[in-house]
Design an enzyme around this catalytic site. Structure first.
Site, mmCIF file in Angstrom:
data_model
loop_
_atom_site.group_PDB
_atom_site.id
_atom_site.type_symbol
_atom_site.label_atom_id
_atom_site.label_comp_id
_atom_site.label_asym_id
_atom_site.label_seq_id
_atom_site.Cartn_x
_atom_site.Cartn_y
_atom_site.Cartn_z
ATOM 1 N N HIS A 128 -24.104 11.219 20.435
ATOM 2 C CA HIS A 128 -23.967 10.452 21.678
ATOM 3 C C HIS A 128 -22.660 9.658 21.676
ATOM 4 O O HIS A 128 -22.656 8.437 21.492
ATOM 5 C CB HIS A 128 -25.174 9.535 21.894
ATOM 6 C CG HIS A 128 -26.426 10.272 22.235
ATOM 7 N ND1 HIS A 128 -27.440 10.478 21.333
ATOM 8 C CD2 HIS A 128 -26.810 10.880 23.388
ATOM 9 C CE1 HIS A 128 -28.419 11.172 21.914
ATOM 10 N NE2 HIS A 128 -28.070 11.427 23.157
ATOM 11 N N ASN A 129 -21.575 10.365 21.906
ATOM 12 C CA ASN A 129 -20.249 9.756 21.900
ATOM 13 C C ASN A 129 -19.450 10.263 23.099
ATOM 14 O O ASN A 129 -19.991 10.969 23.968
ATOM 15 C CB ASN A 129 -19.531 10.066 20.586
ATOM 16 C CG ASN A 129 -19.542 11.557 20.268
ATOM 17 O OD1 ASN A 129 -19.337 12.392 21.147
ATOM 18 N ND2 ASN A 129 -19.776 11.901 19.007
ATOM 19 N N VAL A 131 -17.165 12.511 23.340
ATOM 20 C CA VAL A 131 -16.989 13.972 23.406
ATOM 21 C C VAL A 131 -18.196 14.609 24.093
ATOM 22 O O VAL A 131 -18.053 15.533 24.900
ATOM 23 C CB VAL A 131 -16.773 14.571 22.003
ATOM 24 C CG1 VAL A 131 -16.467 16.071 22.099
ATOM 25 C CG2 VAL A 131 -15.637 13.864 21.274
ATOM 26 N N ASP A 275 -26.838 17.644 30.839
ATOM 27 C CA ASP A 275 -27.110 16.784 29.693
ATOM 28 C C ASP A 275 -27.726 17.547 28.523
ATOM 29 O O ASP A 275 -27.507 17.199 27.361
ATOM 30 C CB ASP A 275 -28.034 15.641 30.123
ATOM 31 C CG ASP A 275 -28.188 14.577 29.049
ATOM 32 O OD1 ASP A 275 -27.254 14.404 28.249
ATOM 33 O OD2 ASP A 275 -29.239 13.907 29.020
ATOM 34 N N GLN A 326 -34.519 22.596 16.973
ATOM 35 C CA GLN A 326 -33.881 23.313 18.066
ATOM 36 C C GLN A 326 -34.814 24.311 18.738
ATOM 37 O O GLN A 326 -34.823 24.445 19.965
ATOM 38 C CB GLN A 326 -32.619 24.019 17.567
ATOM 39 C CG GLN A 326 -31.471 23.078 17.284
ATOM 40 C CD GLN A 326 -31.138 22.207 18.481
ATOM 41 O OE1 GLN A 326 -30.885 22.705 19.570
ATOM 42 N NE2 GLN A 326 -31.138 20.895 18.287
#
Length: 402
Positions: A128-129, A131, A275, A326
């Protein structure tokens, strides 16, 4: 006197924090301007540095010419822009849509606002940055280019859609909502344990808009609320509500994008897709994003274990794996949403995304099965080795008895 001293100390501390933050942003803005000479056409003082810098920025400009390509590598773009992927990408999209001219945006204010956004993302977060925010903004642009949206979205829709994408995880602390609640974090109390992170992202975005005065010359209307409803839609705990409403609209075939409310709803769905679209990217990119988000999950789990808190199952590195996380995420969260998006927008892009999703899911399954087989084989070899050691120790004893 003691109360006054404490209050005065807190006040000075607050001023110091604000001052440090402003200085940090100013330095960040200067760094951005220095690393973005190619936009302004100002040569560097060092000829060799200029050649090298020009080479990298030239590659970045070439990448921006293909910004609508679903294979866009945001990691590479971030390196080529010296860590300014969110600033450069968003500025380019604003410019390409003609939003700067249309809304008469001051370019210095716009760049300062974008630098403030980028700076307020926490670079130490593995996932969560800034990029990630840039990647979501690029995905949002891809969806806005789809025929149904491109033909109906207004300039205001485009402006809010891009702003929401760029700010949707602003100042993310790198932990999830349950963690904030169980640690009695002030944000959990402030937002009454409801969409805590998303409310914080929204209010932080509104704060930066006010601080930069980027849109101060425009009518306020319901801009803040519309921006908020887009960002709040990314709350994964509300996924089923949005998915159910989306499915109902598609079943009834009653979506009319000339209707403002329906357009806004589709913007919400588009941002939700953007998202969580990492599993729909090509394997090389998707795998890297998966590893980064799992690293962040496991870091939270390590903190919980260290402080003797109940470890969130998803964040427990001792009982979970990237592959299992995943596969579950793709099966129960991503696939249901993108199946409905494909019904809504049956295009080549949707087919491409679903194709990648299927291949990536299979890739994680094969990797998990291979790892489990190797683990099983290793365990069997250990048992066999232990049995041999045990037999070799017993033989002399038996020989002696005979």
């Amino acid at each position: 006197t003691g109360y006054y001293s404490n209050f005065r100390g807190m006040h000075l501390f607050y001023i110091e924090v604000i001052t440090v933050q402003n200085v940090r942003r100013l330095l960040s803005f200067q760094r951005y301007l220095h690393s973005s000479r190619f936009i302004r056409g100002i040569p560097a003082s060092n000829p060799l540095g200029y050649i090298l810098d020009d080479d990298y920025t030239g590659q970045a400009k070439l990448m921006l010419e293909k910004v609508g390509n679903w294979n866009f590598d945001m990691f590479l773009f971030d390196r080529l822009t010296n860590g300014n992927s969110l600033v450069n990408l968003t500025f380019h999209l604003f410019n390409s849509y003609g939003l700067i001219e249309l809304f008469q945006l001051d370019m210095v204010k716009l760049r300062r606002f974008l630098v403030m956004i980028q700076e307020d993302y926490r670079s130490l977060n593995p996932y969560h940055n800034a990029v990630h925010a840039a990647d979501v903004t690029q995905a949002m642009y891809c969806y806005l280019q789809e025929p149904k949206l491109a033909e109906t979205m207004t300039s205001c829709d485009l402006l809010l859609g891009l702003l929401a994408a760029a700010t949707h995880d602003l100042d993310h602390p790198g932990v999830n909502q349950p963690f904030l609640i169980k640690t009695n974090h002030y944000l959990a109390a402030l937002y009454k344990n409801s969409s805590v992170l998303e409310n914080h992202h929204w209010k932080s975005a509104v704060g930066l808009l006010r601080e930069s005065a980027l849109l101060s010359h425009l009518p306020t209307e319901d801009r803040s609320e519309r921006l908020g409803s887009l960002i709040l839609a990314t709350d994964i705990s509300r996924q089923n509500n949005y998915l159910s409403e989306f499915r109902t609209h598609l079943d009834k075939r009653d979506l009319c994008l000339t209707n403002g409310r329906h357009r806004h709803f589709i913007l919400q769905i588009a941002l939700k897709c953007a998202d969580i679209c990492n599993p729909c990217r090509p394997w090389k990119l998707s795998k890297l994003w998966s590893e980064k988000v799992t690293e962040e999950f496991f870091h939270q789990g390590d903190i919980e274990r260290k402080h003797h808190l109940e470890v969130t199952p998803l964040c427990d590195r001792q009982s979970n794996s990237v592959a299992n996380i995943q596969i579950g995420f793709m099966t129960y969260v991503v696939e249901p949403l993108f199946v409905e998006w494909s019904r809504f927008s049956d295009t080549r892009l949707s087919q491409t995304m679903m194709g990648h999703l299927s291949l990536n899911k299979q890739g994680w399954k094969e990797g998990r099965d291979k790892q489990e087989a190797n683990t099983s084989r290793a365990s069997e070899e250990q048992r066999t080795s232990a049995a041999k050691d045990s037999n070799s120790k017993e033989l002399p004893q038996g020989s002696k008895r005979s």
